[in-house]
Write a protein that holds these residues in place. Structure first.
Motif, PDB file in Angstrom:
ATOM      1  N   PRO A 322       0.828  -1.204   0.000  1.00 56.79           N
ATOM      2  CA  PRO A 322       0.000   0.000   0.000  1.00 56.79           C
ATOM      3  C   PRO A 322       0.865   1.258   0.000  1.00 56.79           C
ATOM      4  O   PRO A 322       2.093   1.176   0.182  1.00 56.79           O
ATOM      5  N   PRO A 323       0.276   2.427  -0.194  1.00 49.38           N
ATOM      6  CA  PRO A 323       1.067   3.656  -0.304  1.00 49.38           C
ATOM      7  C   PRO A 323       1.940   3.963   0.907  1.00 49.38           C
ATOM      8  O   PRO A 323       2.968   4.622   0.766  1.00 49.38           O
ATOM      9  N   ASP A 324       1.531   3.511   2.106  1.00 47.26           N
ATOM     10  CA  ASP A 324       2.320   3.793   3.308  1.00 47.26           C
ATOM     11  C   ASP A 324       3.061   2.564   3.815  1.00 47.26           C
ATOM     12  O   ASP A 324       3.360   2.447   5.004  1.00 47.26           O
ATOM     13  N   VAL A 325       3.408   1.637   2.918  1.00 48.37           N
ATOM     14  CA  VAL A 325       4.083   0.402   3.315  1.00 48.37           C
ATOM     15  C   VAL A 325       5.457   0.650   3.917  1.00 48.37           C
ATOM     16  O   VAL A 325       6.029  -0.232   4.576  1.00 48.37           O
ATOM     17  N   LEU A 326       5.999   1.828   3.760  1.00 50.24           N
ATOM     18  CA  LEU A 326       7.308   2.151   4.328  1.00 50.24           C
ATOM     19  C   LEU A 326       7.361   1.889   5.827  1.00 50.24           C
ATOM     20  O   LEU A 326       8.410   1.514   6.364  1.00 50.24           O
ATOM     21  N   ARG A 327       6.245   2.068   6.524  1.00 52.24           N
ATOM     22  CA  ARG A 327       6.245   1.808   7.974  1.00 52.24           C
ATOM     23  C   ARG A 327       6.616   0.361   8.282  1.00 52.24           C
ATOM     24  O   ARG A 327       7.275   0.082   9.291  1.00 52.24           O
ATOM     25  N   TRP A 328       6.186  -0.572   7.428  1.00 54.28           N
ATOM     26  CA  TRP A 328       6.544  -1.975   7.634  1.00 54.28           C
ATOM     27  C   TRP A 328       7.977  -2.242   7.194  1.00 54.28           C
ATOM     28  O   TRP A 328       8.663  -3.076   7.780  1.00 54.28           O
ATOM     29  N   SER A 339      20.795  -1.409  13.212  1.00 49.81           N
ATOM     30  CA  SER A 339      20.170  -1.059  14.478  1.00 49.81           C
ATOM     31  C   SER A 339      18.859  -0.331  14.214  1.00 49.81           C
ATOM     32  O   SER A 339      18.564   0.064  13.079  1.00 49.81           O
ATOM     33  N   GLY A 340      18.067  -0.133  15.289  1.00 49.24           N
ATOM     34  CA  GLY A 340      16.826   0.598  15.131  1.00 49.24           C
ATOM     35  C   GLY A 340      17.051   2.004  14.614  1.00 49.24           C
ATOM     36  O   GLY A 340      16.299   2.496  13.751  1.00 49.24           O
ATOM     37  N   ALA A 341      18.095   2.676  15.115  1.00 48.18           N
ATOM     38  CA  ALA A 341      18.387   4.037  14.653  1.00 48.18           C
ATOM     39  C   ALA A 341      18.841   4.042  13.202  1.00 48.18           C
ATOM     40  O   ALA A 341      18.460   4.920  12.419  1.00 48.18           O
ATOM     41  N   GLU A 342      19.652   3.059  12.818  1.00 49.60           N
ATOM     42  CA  GLU A 342      20.107   2.989  11.422  1.00 49.60           C
ATOM     43  C   GLU A 342      18.933   2.731  10.481  1.00 49.60           C
ATOM     44  O   GLU A 342      18.862   3.299   9.385  1.00 49.60           O
ATOM     45  N   ALA A 343      17.998   1.886  10.916  1.00 47.97           N
ATOM     46  CA  ALA A 343      16.815   1.620  10.095  1.00 47.97           C
ATOM     47  C   ALA A 343      15.996   2.886   9.899  1.00 47.97           C
ATOM     48  O   ALA A 343      15.521   3.163   8.785  1.00 47.97           O
ATOM     49  N   LEU A 344      15.830   3.668  10.961  1.00 47.17           N
ATOM     50  CA  LEU A 344      15.071   4.911  10.832  1.00 47.17           C
ATOM     51  C   LEU A 344      15.787   5.923   9.953  1.00 47.17           C
ATOM     52  O   LEU A 344      15.154   6.661   9.195  1.00 47.17           O
ATOM     53  N   ASN A 378       8.609   3.996  21.408  1.00 48.95           N
ATOM     54  CA  ASN A 378       9.987   4.283  21.029  1.00 48.95           C
ATOM     55  C   ASN A 378      10.318   3.549  19.737  1.00 48.95           C
ATOM     56  O   ASN A 378      10.562   2.335  19.746  1.00 48.95           O
ATOM     57  N   PRO A 379      10.314   4.219  18.594  1.00 51.99           N
ATOM     58  CA  PRO A 379      10.545   3.531  17.318  1.00 51.99           C
ATOM     59  C   PRO A 379      11.963   2.993  17.159  1.00 51.99           C
ATOM     60  O   PRO A 379      12.200   2.172  16.263  1.00 51.99           O
ATOM     61  N   LEU A 380      12.902   3.424  17.987  1.00 52.74           N
ATOM     62  CA  LEU A 380      14.253   2.877  17.922  1.00 52.74           C
ATOM     63  C   LEU A 380      14.281   1.443  18.430  1.00 52.74           C
ATOM     64  O   LEU A 380      15.011   0.593  17.901  1.00 52.74           O
ATOM     65  N   ASP A 381      13.507   1.168  19.472  1.00 52.00           N
ATOM     66  CA  ASP A 381      13.465  -0.173  20.062  1.00 52.00           C
ATOM     67  C   ASP A 381      12.295  -1.000  19.548  1.00 52.00           C
ATOM     68  O   ASP A 381      12.351  -2.233  19.564  1.00 52.00           O
ATOM     69  N   ASP A 382      11.232  -0.330  19.121  1.00 43.79           N
ATOM     70  CA  ASP A 382      10.005  -1.008  18.728  1.00 43.79           C
ATOM     71  C   ASP A 382       9.488  -0.408  17.433  1.00 43.79           C
ATOM     72  O   ASP A 382       8.733   0.562  17.445  1.00 43.79           O
ATOM     73  N   PRO A 383       9.874  -0.976  16.269  1.00 35.05           N
ATOM     74  CA  PRO A 383       9.426  -0.408  14.994  1.00 35.05           C
ATOM     75  C   PRO A 383       7.910  -0.366  14.844  1.00 35.05           C
ATOM     76  O   PRO A 383       7.390   0.459  14.079  1.00 35.05           O
ATOM     77  N   ALA A 384       7.189  -1.217  15.572  1.00 41.49           N
ATOM     78  CA  ALA A 384       5.729  -1.199  15.496  1.00 41.49           C
ATOM     79  C   ALA A 384       5.156   0.109  16.015  1.00 41.49           C
ATOM     80  O   ALA A 384       3.992   0.429  15.741  1.00 41.49           O
TER      81      ALA A 384
END
Length: 411
Positions: A322-328, A339-344, A378-384
């Protein structure tokens, strides 16, 4: 930040529990962002709110830059038959569908997209509309991709062959005002009759495309799956590579060591098109699912070698995109060793750099566009946490219904 650090007139102040600035490795407590005229005027702490500003207190939320997806296709509607649906739409209907997709991306926190293949240059029209419509993300546009006759995605604008025809195709796009040149160096899964491991253009043709594009001040990114097309595109001097899967007709080759080293040394941006959203009744095609472990292994090797990876998604090509699939996609990047920070960073500041917007997108910093995503957690530790959207600001304007329109993550 002091009360005099930013003008109060017309200012909006965002307060929250935490923030991520788009480049660091940790969260900052008690942030205050001052937004003025669509730009971040100041960044500080809770004791520095300008007098008379409109204060929005987001409580325990985390603020981060709006996400940047460097590989989308707004013309494809994320249906089981995106090509057929596009063919059935005239220009007006296609543009309306693209605008709807762009708005859904923005509501899902994706405030900047790079469209790497449309029809009739409609993404340029939508790019212009975004200047006065805050419900639309910022759009970087390639127009129709350059491909061969009957080549991958030829239905978006025909195809060309030969050095001079390739140069002419680049010039046409430059004259139309595109931001980037997209060229199909290999076949692809979406176009019957093409194969991902086979080169569509000769090395000379690819070099002609790069040379002409650079003469017009435009970067080039190449769709390339197989090792041969990837090697040719790299040798031609492209600025970016999309997919880089090393797929064959029935499987996946191990990425050659010398090519992995060359990609990393060159610093070519790699859009590895991760990201699968949970959609009831839909799943990744079985053939792709079977290849997935080998695809991830290759991407992990590229990442480990120091390749410059960004989280482009190919949004639009099917129900799980979907258009906002980037979140996944952000949640899948740690499987590559990030790492979580590198992914962000792959979906914020680094992605903005790859899109040519590194001086105004992808960071929470003074002078940057006021594209802000507020989430719970905290998106660094929990991408969900990226799915728990509290608010989205696009160029300083808060979007109504932010977070709506996408399935909730499973589990």
């Amino acid at each position: 930040m002091t009360p005099s650090a930013a003008p109060a007139g017309g200012a909006t102040v965002l307060r929250a529990a935490w923030s991520y600035d788009g480049i660091g490795g940790t969260l900052t407590p008690d942030p205050v962002l001052v937004l003025v005229g669509g730009v971040i005027a100041a960044v500080g702490r809770r004791d520095g709110v300008p007098e008379g500003a409109d204060v929005v207190d987001l409580g325990g939320a985390t603020l981060l830059p709006g996400l940047v997806d460097p590989h989308v296709h707004l013309a494809f509607d994320a249906s089981p038959d995106p090509v057929g649906h596009l063919a059935a739409r005239d220009a007006a209907a296609a543009l309306a569908a693209m605008a709807a997709a762009a708005r859904r991306a923005a509501r899902g926190g994706v405030t900047t997209v790079r469209d790497l293949g449309d029809r009739d240059y409609l993404s340029l029209t939508l790019r212009g509309a975004a200047a006065s419509d805050a419900s639309l993300p910022t759009i970087v546009a390639a127009g129709p991709p350059i491909t061969t006759p009957e080549g991958h995605c030829h239905f978006l604008g025909g195809g060309v062959s030969g050095v001079e025809a390739v140069r002419a195709a680049v010039r046409e796009r430059a004259e139309r005002g595109v931001d980037v040149i997209k060229i199909m160096a290999s076949g692809g899964q979406l176009t019957p009759g093409t194969r991902p491991e086979i080169s569509q253009f000769t090395l000379e043709e690819l070099r002609a495309a790069v040379g002409e594009a650079h003469r017009h001040g435009l970067p080039v990114t190449a769709h390339a799956h197989g090792a041969g097309p990837v090697a040719d595109a790299l040798a031609a001097g492209v600025d970016g590579l999309e997919h880089v899967t090393f797929m064959t007709s029935d499987g996946v080759d191990r990425a050659p060591d010398d090519l992995v080293t060359a990609i990393a040394k060159r610093g070519t941006a790699l859009g590895i098109t991760l990201g699968v959203a949970p959609v009831e009744g839909s799943a990744m095609p079985p053939a792709m699912a079977a290849r997935l472990p080998a695809l991830i292994a290759n991407a992990r090797r590229l990442c480990g070698a120091g390749a410059r990876i960004v989280a482009g998604t190919d949004a639009g090509i099917g129900p799980v995109k979907p258009p906002d699939v980037l979140r996944w996609a952000v949640g899948e990047l740690p499987a590559l060793g990030l790492s979580g920070a590198e992914a962000l960073r792959c979906a914020t500041s680094l992605a903005a750099e790859v899109c040519g917007l590194g001086d105004r997108k992808g960071r929470l910093a003074p002078g940057y566009d006021a594209d802000v995503l507020a989430v719970d957690g905290n998106p660094l530790d929990d991408p969900a946490a990226l799915h728990r959207i509290r608010a989205v600001y696009v160029r300083g304007h808060r979007l109504p219904g932010a977070g709506a329109g996408s399935p909730e993550p499973e589990g």
